[in-house]
Scaffold this motif. Structure first.
Motif, PDB file in Angstrom:
ATOM      1  N   MET A 143      26.756  18.723  20.361  1.00  0.00           N
ATOM      2  CA  MET A 143      26.000  17.485  20.256  1.00  0.00           C
ATOM      3  C   MET A 143      25.000  17.610  19.108  1.00  0.00           C
ATOM      4  SD  MET A 143      25.363  16.661  24.303  1.00  0.00           S
ATOM      5  CE  MET A 143      24.204  17.998  24.493  1.00  0.00           C
ATOM      6  N   ASP A 144      25.179  16.816  18.096  1.00  0.00           N
ATOM      7  CA  ASP A 144      24.302  16.812  16.926  1.00  0.00           C
ATOM      8  C   ASP A 144      23.597  15.471  16.806  1.00  0.00           C
ATOM      9  OD1 ASP A 144      26.987  18.521  15.290  1.00  0.00           O
ATOM     10  OD2 ASP A 144      25.163  19.428  16.098  1.00  0.00           O
ATOM     11  N   SER A 145      22.556  15.444  16.002  1.00  0.00           N
ATOM     12  CA  SER A 145      21.791  14.210  15.768  1.00  0.00           C
ATOM     13  C   SER A 145      21.417  13.544  17.085  1.00  0.00           C
ATOM     14  CB  SER A 145      22.607  13.242  14.897  1.00  0.00           C
ATOM     15  OG  SER A 145      22.945  13.833  13.661  1.00  0.00           O
ATOM     16  N   LEU A 146      20.894  14.335  17.985  1.00  0.00           N
ATOM     17  CA  LEU A 146      20.583  13.822  19.316  1.00  0.00           C
ATOM     18  C   LEU A 146      19.476  12.788  19.271  1.00  0.00           C
ATOM     19  CD1 LEU A 146      20.984  17.137  21.257  1.00  0.00           C
ATOM     20  CD2 LEU A 146      22.131  15.003  21.848  1.00  0.00           C
ATOM     21  N   LYS A 147      19.606  11.818  20.163  1.00  0.00           N
ATOM     22  CA  LYS A 147      18.650  10.720  20.273  1.00  0.00           C
ATOM     23  C   LYS A 147      18.024  10.725  21.666  1.00  0.00           C
ATOM     24  CE  LYS A 147      21.707   7.830  17.438  1.00  0.00           C
ATOM     25  NZ  LYS A 147      22.464   6.553  17.376  1.00  0.00           N
ATOM     26  N   PRO A 148      16.850  10.145  21.819  1.00  0.00           N
ATOM     27  CA  PRO A 148      16.243  10.076  23.157  1.00  0.00           C
ATOM     28  C   PRO A 148      17.168   9.420  24.186  1.00  0.00           C
ATOM     29  CG  PRO A 148      14.617   9.540  21.491  1.00  0.00           C
ATOM     30  CD  PRO A 148      15.929   9.664  20.779  1.00  0.00           C
ATOM     31  N   GLU A 149      17.968   8.460  23.759  1.00  0.00           N
ATOM     32  CA  GLU A 149      18.869   7.787  24.702  1.00  0.00           C
ATOM     33  C   GLU A 149      20.043   8.669  25.134  1.00  0.00           C
ATOM     34  OE1 GLU A 149      17.795   6.663  21.725  1.00  0.00           O
ATOM     35  OE2 GLU A 149      19.362   5.498  20.689  1.00  0.00           O
ATOM     36  N   ASP A 150      20.182   9.852  24.541  1.00  0.00           N
ATOM     37  CA  ASP A 150      21.191  10.807  25.005  1.00  0.00           C
ATOM     38  C   ASP A 150      20.697  11.609  26.203  1.00  0.00           C
ATOM     39  OD1 ASP A 150      21.972  11.439  21.564  1.00  0.00           O
ATOM     40  OD2 ASP A 150      23.134  10.221  22.982  1.00  0.00           O
ATOM     41  N   THR A 151      19.441  11.430  26.580  1.00  0.00           N
ATOM     42  CA  THR A 151      18.893  12.137  27.727  1.00  0.00           C
ATOM     43  C   THR A 151      19.645  11.765  28.995  1.00  0.00           C
ATOM     44  OG1 THR A 151      16.684  12.306  26.753  1.00  0.00           O
ATOM     45  CG2 THR A 151      16.834  12.413  29.154  1.00  0.00           C
ATOM     46  N   ALA A 152      20.180  12.776  29.668  1.00  0.00           N
ATOM     47  CA  ALA A 152      20.987  12.556  30.866  1.00  0.00           C
ATOM     48  C   ALA A 152      21.414  13.905  31.429  1.00  0.00           C
ATOM     49  CB  ALA A 152      22.228  11.723  30.542  1.00  0.00           C
ATOM     50  N   ALA A 153      21.954  13.866  32.642  1.00  0.00           N
ATOM     51  CA  ALA A 153      22.674  15.014  33.169  1.00  0.00           C
ATOM     52  C   ALA A 153      24.113  14.901  32.694  1.00  0.00           C
ATOM     53  CB  ALA A 153      22.615  15.034  34.686  1.00  0.00           C
ATOM     54  N   TYR A 154      24.632  15.968  32.128  1.00  0.00           N
ATOM     55  CA  TYR A 154      25.988  15.983  31.589  1.00  0.00           C
ATOM     56  C   TYR A 154      26.892  16.778  32.527  1.00  0.00           C
ATOM     57  CZ  TYR A 154      24.488  13.849  27.238  1.00  0.00           C
ATOM     58  OH  TYR A 154      24.010  12.960  26.306  1.00  0.00           O
ATOM     59  N   TYR A 155      28.065  16.191  32.801  1.00  0.00           N
ATOM     60  CA  TYR A 155      29.013  16.772  33.741  1.00  0.00           C
ATOM     61  C   TYR A 155      30.365  16.989  33.069  1.00  0.00           C
ATOM     62  CZ  TYR A 155      25.716  15.044  37.263  1.00  0.00           C
ATOM     63  OH  TYR A 155      24.602  14.786  38.016  1.00  0.00           O
TER      64      TYR A 155
END
Length: 113
Positions: free
Chosen positions: A81-93
């Motif tokens: 995951m590159d160029s992460l944004k605040p809206e990428d905040t989550a639990a990833y499964y």
């Protein structure tokens, strides 16, 4: 099959993380593998998938920023995951075999300054 996800953490906007999902046995020839994510108060959504034949797809909101891959010798699927944004905040499964298949435990990704 058991799936063990790891690699989450706190990162600043624009930063990178690599998630890993280790399977207890080699299932890549049997099942498609996917990454989903779920933010608080929202439904779980598909992020990326890789099929048994190696076809890859991404949700529009991560195209060009995230890369899914697998290493059959390690029974592991990755999500770079590159160029992460605040809206990428989550639990990833991680997932094997679709929504009714097998799920790993979530790994939390927090993008914040």
């Amino acid at each position: 099959v058991q799936l063990q996800a790891s690699g989450g953490g706190l990162v600043q906007p624009g930063g990178s993380l690599r998630l890993s999902c280790a399977a207890s046995r080699n299932i890549f020839s049997l099942n498609d593998m996917s990454w989903y994510r779920q933010a608080p108060g929202k439904q779980r959504e598909l992020v990326a998938f890789i099929t048994t034949g190696g076809n890859i797809g991404y949700a529009d909101f991560v195209k060009g920023r995230f890369t899914i891959s697998r290493d059959s010798t390690k029974n592991t699927v990755y999500l770079q995951m590159d160029s992460l944004k605040p809206e990428d905040t989550a639990a990833y499964y991680c997932n094997s075999g679709g929504f009714g298949g097998h799920w790993g435990q979530g790994t939390q990704v927090t993008v914040s300054s």
